[in-house]
Design a protein around this motif. Sequence first.
Motif, PDB file in Angstrom:
ATOM      1  N   THR A   1     -50.350  16.447   2.379  1.00 17.68           N
ATOM      2  CA  THR A   1     -49.079  15.719   2.267  1.00 17.68           C
ATOM      3  C   THR A   1     -49.016  14.958   0.945  1.00 17.68           C
ATOM      4  O   THR A   1     -47.983  14.952   0.256  1.00 17.68           O
ATOM      5  N   PHE A   2     -50.120  14.337   0.584  1.00 10.58           N
ATOM      6  CA  PHE A   2     -50.211  13.599  -0.669  1.00 10.58           C
ATOM      7  C   PHE A   2     -49.968  14.526  -1.862  1.00 10.58           C
ATOM      8  O   PHE A   2     -49.200  14.206  -2.791  1.00 10.58           O
ATOM      9  N   VAL A   3     -50.572  15.701  -1.845  1.00 11.18           N
ATOM     10  CA  VAL A   3     -50.419  16.662  -2.951  1.00 11.18           C
ATOM     11  C   VAL A   3     -48.973  17.118  -3.070  1.00 11.18           C
ATOM     12  O   VAL A   3     -48.399  17.169  -4.178  1.00 11.18           O
ATOM     13  N   TRP A   4     -48.343  17.433  -1.931  1.00  9.97           N
ATOM     14  CA  TRP A   4     -46.967  17.918  -1.984  1.00  9.97           C
ATOM     15  C   TRP A   4     -45.988  16.808  -2.394  1.00  9.97           C
ATOM     16  O   TRP A   4     -45.025  17.058  -3.132  1.00  9.97           O
ATOM     17  N   LEU A   5     -46.233  15.608  -1.959  1.00  9.88           N
ATOM     18  CA  LEU A   5     -45.358  14.506  -2.357  1.00  9.88           C
ATOM     19  C   LEU A   5     -45.487  14.248  -3.860  1.00  9.88           C
ATOM     20  O   LEU A   5     -44.484  13.937  -4.534  1.00  9.88           O
ATOM     21  N   ALA A   6     -46.687  14.397  -4.390  1.00 13.00           N
ATOM     22  CA  ALA A   6     -46.873  14.234  -5.833  1.00 13.00           C
ATOM     23  C   ALA A   6     -46.116  15.309  -6.606  1.00 13.00           C
ATOM     24  O   ALA A   6     -45.606  15.061  -7.710  1.00 13.00           O
ATOM     25  N   LYS A   7     -46.030  16.529  -6.019  1.00 10.86           N
ATOM     26  CA  LYS A   7     -45.316  17.618  -6.687  1.00 10.86           C
ATOM     27  C   LYS A   7     -43.798  17.463  -6.557  1.00 10.86           C
ATOM     28  O   LYS A   7     -43.060  17.602  -7.533  1.00 10.86           O
ATOM     29  N   LEU A   8     -43.338  17.194  -5.345  1.00  9.22           N
ATOM     30  CA  LEU A   8     -41.897  17.180  -5.070  1.00  9.22           C
ATOM     31  C   LEU A   8     -41.260  15.813  -5.346  1.00  9.22           C
ATOM     32  O   LEU A   8     -40.025  15.736  -5.510  1.00  9.22           O
ATOM     33  N   LYS A   9     -42.057  14.755  -5.307  1.00  9.36           N
ATOM     34  CA  LYS A   9     -41.592  13.396  -5.627  1.00  9.36           C
ATOM     35  C   LYS A   9     -40.458  12.910  -4.725  1.00  9.36           C
ATOM     36  O   LYS A   9     -39.661  12.074  -5.119  1.00  9.36           O
ATOM     37  N   ASN A  10     -40.410  13.472  -3.517  1.00  8.52           N
ATOM     38  CA  ASN A  10     -39.318  13.131  -2.610  1.00  8.52           C
ATOM     39  C   ASN A  10     -39.810  13.272  -1.173  1.00  8.52           C
ATOM     40  O   ASN A  10     -40.364  14.305  -0.796  1.00  8.52           O
ATOM     41  N   PHE A  11     -39.586  12.226  -0.365  1.00  6.93           N
ATOM     42  CA  PHE A  11     -40.062  12.251   1.019  1.00  6.93           C
ATOM     43  C   PHE A  11     -39.358  13.321   1.849  1.00  6.93           C
ATOM     44  O   PHE A  11     -39.992  14.007   2.660  1.00  6.93           O
ATOM     45  N   ARG A  12     -38.050  13.459   1.650  1.00  5.67           N
ATOM     46  CA  ARG A  12     -37.304  14.437   2.443  1.00  5.67           C
ATOM     47  C   ARG A  12     -37.756  15.854   2.127  1.00  5.67           C
ATOM     48  O   ARG A  12     -37.997  16.650   3.051  1.00  5.67           O
ATOM     49  N   LEU A  13     -37.870  16.179   0.848  1.00  5.39           N
ATOM     50  CA  LEU A  13     -38.292  17.526   0.464  1.00  5.39           C
ATOM     51  C   LEU A  13     -39.722  17.816   0.933  1.00  5.39           C
ATOM     52  O   LEU A  13     -40.029  18.932   1.366  1.00  5.39           O
ATOM     53  N   THR A  14     -40.562  16.822   0.851  1.00  2.27           N
ATOM     54  CA  THR A  14     -41.940  17.008   1.319  1.00  2.27           C
ATOM     55  C   THR A  14     -41.973  17.235   2.822  1.00  2.27           C
ATOM     56  O   THR A  14     -42.709  18.098   3.326  1.00  2.27           O
ATOM     57  N   ALA A  15     -41.180  16.493   3.554  1.00  6.54           N
ATOM     58  CA  ALA A  15     -41.116  16.666   5.007  1.00  6.54           C
ATOM     59  C   ALA A  15     -40.632  18.060   5.366  1.00  6.54           C
ATOM     60  O   ALA A  15     -41.163  18.709   6.278  1.00  6.54           O
ATOM     61  N   GLU A  16     -39.609  18.550   4.644  1.00  7.93           N
ATOM     62  CA  GLU A  16     -39.101  19.894   4.907  1.00  7.93           C
ATOM     63  C   GLU A  16     -40.156  20.949   4.581  1.00  7.93           C
ATOM     64  O   GLU A  16     -40.304  21.937   5.303  1.00  7.93           O
ATOM     65  N   ARG A  17     -40.882  20.733   3.502  1.00 13.80           N
ATOM     66  CA  ARG A  17     -41.905  21.705   3.098  1.00 13.80           C
ATOM     67  C   ARG A  17     -43.025  21.788   4.120  1.00 13.80           C
ATOM     68  O   ARG A  17     -43.568  22.868   4.397  1.00 13.80           O
ATOM     69  N   LEU A  18     -43.370  20.688   4.717  1.00 12.88           N
ATOM     70  CA  LEU A  18     -44.467  20.641   5.676  1.00 12.88           C
ATOM     71  C   LEU A  18     -44.004  20.732   7.123  1.00 12.88           C
ATOM     72  O   LEU A  18     -44.813  20.603   8.049  1.00 12.88           O
ATOM     73  N   HIS A  19     -42.692  20.936   7.321  1.00 10.69           N
ATOM     74  CA  HIS A  19     -42.121  21.092   8.667  1.00 10.69           C
ATOM     75  C   HIS A  19     -42.439  19.880   9.542  1.00 10.69           C
ATOM     76  O   HIS A  19     -42.906  20.001  10.691  1.00 10.69           O
ATOM     77  N   THR A  20     -42.200  18.699   8.981  1.00 13.18           N
ATOM     78  CA  THR A  20     -42.414  17.473   9.727  1.00 13.18           C
ATOM     79  C   THR A  20     -41.287  16.501   9.408  1.00 13.18           C
ATOM     80  O   THR A  20     -40.258  16.892   8.849  1.00 13.18           O
ATOM     81  N   THR A  21     -41.452  15.238   9.729  1.00 13.84           N
ATOM     82  CA  THR A  21     -40.407  14.242   9.503  1.00 13.84           C
ATOM     83  C   THR A  21     -40.774  13.361   8.313  1.00 13.84           C
ATOM     84  O   THR A  21     -41.952  13.254   7.933  1.00 13.84           O
ATOM     85  N   GLN A  22     -39.745  12.694   7.754  1.00  8.18           N
ATOM     86  CA  GLN A  22     -40.000  11.764   6.665  1.00  8.18           C
ATOM     87  C   GLN A  22     -40.881  10.613   7.135  1.00  8.18           C
ATOM     88  O   GLN A  22     -41.718  10.117   6.383  1.00  8.18           O
ATOM     89  N   ALA A  23     -40.675  10.199   8.368  1.00  2.00           N
ATOM     90  CA  ALA A  23     -41.496   9.108   8.913  1.00  2.00           C
ATOM     91  C   ALA A  23     -42.963   9.510   8.970  1.00  2.00           C
ATOM     92  O   ALA A  23     -43.856   8.694   8.681  1.00  2.00           O
ATOM     93  N   ALA A  24     -43.212  10.773   9.337  1.00  2.00           N
ATOM     94  CA  ALA A  24     -44.601  11.253   9.401  1.00  2.00           C
ATOM     95  C   ALA A  24     -45.219  11.295   8.006  1.00  2.00           C
ATOM     96  O   ALA A  24     -46.388  10.928   7.816  1.00  2.00           O
ATOM     97  N   VAL A  25     -44.426  11.728   7.015  1.00  2.93           N
ATOM     98  CA  VAL A  25     -44.915  11.760   5.636  1.00  2.93           C
ATOM     99  C   VAL A  25     -45.259  10.348   5.169  1.00  2.93           C
ATOM    100  O   VAL A  25     -46.319  10.088   4.577  1.00  2.93           O
ATOM    101  N   SER A  26     -44.359   9.435   5.429  1.00  2.00           N
ATOM    102  CA  SER A  26     -44.570   8.051   5.028  1.00  2.00           C
ATOM    103  C   SER A  26     -45.803   7.463   5.700  1.00  2.00           C
ATOM    104  O   SER A  26     -46.600   6.746   5.075  1.00  2.00           O
ATOM    105  N   SER A  27     -46.001   7.787   6.984  1.00  2.00           N
ATOM    106  CA  SER A  27     -47.145   7.260   7.720  1.00  2.00           C
ATOM    107  C   SER A  27     -48.453   7.809   7.159  1.00  2.00           C
ATOM    108  O   SER A  27     -49.453   7.083   7.040  1.00  2.00           O
ATOM    109  N   ARG A  28     -48.468   9.100   6.796  1.00  2.00           N
ATOM    110  CA  ARG A  28     -49.685   9.703   6.260  1.00  2.00           C
ATOM    111  C   ARG A  28     -50.054   9.072   4.916  1.00  2.00           C
ATOM    112  O   ARG A  28     -51.236   8.808   4.646  1.00  2.00           O
ATOM    113  N   ILE A  29     -49.061   8.881   4.079  1.00  2.00           N
ATOM    114  CA  ILE A  29     -49.332   8.280   2.774  1.00  2.00           C
ATOM    115  C   ILE A  29     -49.824   6.847   2.934  1.00  2.00           C
ATOM    116  O   ILE A  29     -50.757   6.404   2.262  1.00  2.00           O
TER     117      ILE A  29
END
Length: 309
Positions: free
Chosen positions: A8-36
Amino acid sequence: MNIRFLETFVWLAKLKNFRLTAERLHTTQAAVSSRIATLEQDFGVRLFDRGAREVTLTTDGSKALVYAERMVKLMREMKDDMSDKQVYAGVIRIGVIESIVHSWFPDFLGRVHKMFPRLQIEIASDTTIHLREQFSKGNLDIVLQAEPVAGAHITNLNLCEFPMRWVGSPKLNIGSETLSLSDLATFPIISFARNSGPHAVIERLFSGSERGALHVNCIASVATMIRLVTDGFGVAAVPPAIIQRELNEEILHTLRVDVEFPALVMLACFRSDNENPLTETVARIAQETAADFALNWGQEIARLPSQAQ
């Protein structure tokens, strides 16, 4: 450390956006934020600066990204290697009796090599007694033989059954008449190794009045047995599966005997708790090969275990 959080950290660094990262990983923005947030807490540093539209790596985040990318890549390579059987390497030690060597074993080896081209196979061909001993000592990973192996965490997988027939050379002039055990006892009996299953059957069959006239020659080598019978030295009980060439060339023929000789049961024995993950897979390949052999040649040559009579 959870590898999904690093991914999740790697993809967020690439995409620079919580929503896009969540879509890429098939999860929610809240889950991305929690992992980071969990990673930042574990590392004790802030990984991203949050902006209105995108996030950017902090200095500490840039340092951490180098390691995270390596770890994610290594995990991906590991998963690929484990899922791709072509990359299995190493050594598997297989013990096998000659009756299998002279029947479907070459086809079995071809199938194993095709599925695992990088796998090294060490083969020990011997009697069931010696193979069981070597297997018990841990010198063999799997044995293809005619008797089960007892013990905890050991699986005995049924492969097929080889009918046994008395055979002799035309040089003996026995003819096509039905023979009794007394008739057979007038010839030298060529037997599998002493204390083997077939040898025990011979001992039991001739335990009566025929025993006094019996001359049994125990031989560990199947090839030597066949040669002696072909040369007319005596008679033997062997699986027709291993003497097809001799039968077709009529240098051996089956004898009609009024007492049936039990079939030779073939099994694959392996440790179910073995660290080598291929033992069960290889045993299943042996089972498939033996089944195909039985179906192709018919019940006079080989039978599936369920077809045993």
